[in-house]
Design a protein around this motif. Structure first.
Motif, mmCIF file in Angstrom:
data_model
loop_
_atom_site.group_PDB
_atom_site.id
_atom_site.type_symbol
_atom_site.label_atom_id
_atom_site.label_comp_id
_atom_site.label_asym_id
_atom_site.label_seq_id
_atom_site.Cartn_x
_atom_site.Cartn_y
_atom_site.Cartn_z
ATOM 1 N N GLY A 148 0.759 -1.323 -0.037
ATOM 2 C CA GLY A 148 0.146 0.029 0.012
ATOM 3 C C GLY A 148 0.702 1.273 -0.018
ATOM 4 N N GLU A 149 2.068 1.164 0.444
ATOM 5 C CA GLU A 149 2.860 2.378 0.619
ATOM 6 C C GLU A 149 3.077 3.168 -0.798
ATOM 7 N N LEU A 150 3.509 2.488 -1.738
ATOM 8 C CA LEU A 150 3.958 3.125 -3.069
ATOM 9 C C LEU A 150 2.757 3.614 -3.351
ATOM 10 N N PRO A 151 1.695 3.362 -3.905
ATOM 11 C CA PRO A 151 0.428 3.854 -4.721
ATOM 12 C C PRO A 151 -0.050 4.865 -3.660
ATOM 13 N N LYS A 152 0.257 4.647 -2.197
ATOM 14 C CA LYS A 152 -0.429 5.988 -1.453
ATOM 15 C C LYS A 152 0.439 6.962 -1.372
ATOM 16 N N SER A 153 1.728 6.981 -1.452
ATOM 17 C CA SER A 153 2.769 7.853 -1.601
ATOM 18 C C SER A 153 2.743 8.498 -2.905
ATOM 19 N N TYR A 154 2.331 7.813 -4.064
ATOM 20 C CA TYR A 154 2.213 8.490 -5.487
ATOM 21 C C TYR A 154 0.938 9.233 -5.354
ATOM 22 N N LEU A 155 -0.116 8.690 -4.783
ATOM 23 C CA LEU A 155 -1.411 9.496 -4.813
ATOM 24 C C LEU A 155 -1.457 10.839 -4.432
ATOM 25 N N ALA A 156 -0.563 10.720 -3.203
ATOM 26 C CA ALA A 156 -0.512 11.990 -2.174
ATOM 27 C C ALA A 156 0.143 13.293 -3.108
#
Length: 484
Positions: A79-87
């Motif tokens: 979850g961390e990569l897409p979450k960081s990207y979307l932010a």
């Protein structure tokens, strides 16, 4: 775990590091967990030739992460990569939009003469014009500079100083006009002169230095046997010795710029050329693959695999020399690609972005006042928007000749629109593409080389060599660097 060299923070580019924590469990969120599906972000996995890392790229926004090779799947599914990207997605998209579409023209390449005293085999201008063309007289040149000053004063912020480079053919064949222009408008324009050095005597050097003008010279090899293969007078005489003499006199001058046109005649000598430049004290040089805008250039294009091999060996040699001596020799066109990765808004050149800078960030003027999106188009009359002495610059930039170039984007091209590195390559050069294909809707003739160059750039970052291959002070003005 080793982390690659970090990249600028959220205002310019997402962090691109190989830290832990990319995997792991996360609460279900359709926009986060549906990576590469539905509304979730899409990431391409790019092999970069590094034993430990691969690149994960969202090509639409030029976001990327160097992931440990063994953990790439965890990065993607966690979850961390897409979450960081979307932010960061909205900010990244806005930054890319700005550098691609919202910059103001701030530079001009100005050919004060069609003539040249050399007959370089790869020149982007037609041979007949270079041999018997005409010059712009001093009065006409001053009139042109006045029109350009009025244009820039109406578009650029107060106090901005646009750049104007007297370009070739050989501008010093119109030296009286050029020097009068520099004298009269030196407080407004940042002037430069790109010259083959044949006419660059001590008097001319002293004048240009006194006015703080940039001096660009061309040298295509470390020996006369290599350099003189493509750069010769009309009588067939090479100019290596003269060029090196001028180089030695100019080393240390902050306005010195050196460019090499890479062809099949000198490609194998690039590592030795880097050694030669470094030994002479050169700190910045361009190694530009030849453009195929004219038939001569097309006939001299190097094999793409061979070009990649020796170009990367030259970059490796530059790094080794920096490590050994503490002195950098920055290869400017590759450094610009590195900046495109780590700080898109800090790019210094605009050939490796889509749309290219032609007609958008700069434009070109020929000796008759003809105006084209860039110098490469001056030899293609169908891309002349009109004449500076007959039309306003604003109107010229709205002509079909300009709009065709400024609206050419990688999203329109096959296979570019599917490519993970499309915003680090830009599918250059539209003039070259047109000359070879008869239209603008085609990828770069050197596509394989540019893709390999992007992969090599990621490898440089993974190896921790970023700073050694970029200009001193490249981080100045960037936000604090963080690691994900």
């Amino acid at each position: 775990m080793k982390s690659p060299a970090p990249s600028p923070g959220p205002s310019l580019q997402p962090l691109n590091g190989g830290g832990k924590g990319a995997g792991g469990e996360a609460d279900y969120n359709p926009s986060v967990n549906q990576v590469n599906a539905g509304y979730g972000p899409h990431f391409d996995v790019l092999e970069v030739g590094h034993p430990d890392y691969v690149a994960l790229i969202n090509a639409d926004t030029a976001f990327w992460v160097l992931s440990p090779r063994a953990e790439a799947l965890d990065y993607l599914l966690g979850g961390e990569l897409p979450k960081s990207y979307l932010a960061k997605e909205a900010k990244l998209a806005a930054d890319l939009e700005t550098v691609r579409f919202k910059l103001l023209p701030s530079a001009v390449y100005f050919n004060p003469t069609e003539r040249c005293n050399l007959d370089c085999g790869y020149c982007y201008l037609p041979r007949e014009a270079r041999r018997g063309g005409h010059d712009m007289d001093p009065a006409r040149l001053l009139e042109a500079l006045a029109k350009l000053k009025d244009f820039f004063a109406s578009t650029l912020p107060e106090g901005a100083r646009p750049q104007l480079v007297f370009h070739g053919s050989e501008p010093l064949l119109a030296k009286a006009a050029v020097f009068q222009g520099i004298e009269k408008y030196g407080d407004y324009f940042r002037f430069g002169v790109q010259t083959n050095t044949v006419l660059l005597d001590k008097e001319a050097i002293d004048f240009l230095k006194a006015h703080g003008a940039g001096i660009g010279i061309s040298l295509d090899g470390p020996t006369p046997q290599v350099a003189d293969r493509t750069r010769r007078t009309w009588g067939g005489r090479g100019v290596f010795v003269q060029t090196v003499k001028v180089l030695e006199e100019l080393v240390g001058y902050p306005g010195l710029n050196i460019s090499t046109t890479v062809t099949k005649e000198n490609v194998r000598s690039l590592p030795e050329l880097v050694e030669f430049f470094h030994a002479k004290g050169v700190t910045n040089a361009l190694l530009n693959p030849v453009r195929g805008t004219q038939l001569g250039g097309r006939n001299l294009m190097a094999d793409q695999g061979e070009l990649a091999h020796f170009f990367f060996k030259a970059l490796d040699r530059s790094y080794e020399l920096c490590e050994k001596t503490g002195r950098k020799l920055v290869i400017g066109n590759f450094a610009n690609l590195l900046l495109g990765l780590v700080a898109p808004g800090a790019r210094r050149l605009m050939c490796d972005i889509s749309p290219c800078g032609g007609g958008r960030c700069f434009f070109a003027i020929g000796a008759g006042g003809e105006v084209a999106p860039c110098s490469e188009f001056l030899g293609l009359p169908e891309f002349h928007g009109g004449n500076l002495f007959e039309n306003s610059v604003k109107d010229l930039m709205g002509t079909r000749a300009f709009v065709q170039v400024t609206t050419r984007t990688v999203e329109q091209l096959e296979p570019c629109k599917h490519c993970a590195v499309r915003h680090f390559c830009g599918a250059p050069c539209p003039a070259e593409v047109y000359a070879i294909n008869g239209n603008l809707n085609a990828p770069a003739p050197m596509c394989e080389f540019y893709a390999a160059q992007a992969r090599y750039a990621f490898k440089v970052i993974a190896d921790g060599r970023l700073d050694a291959l970029l200009w001193d002070g490249w981080k100045d003005g960037l936000e604090e660097i963080v690691v994900m």
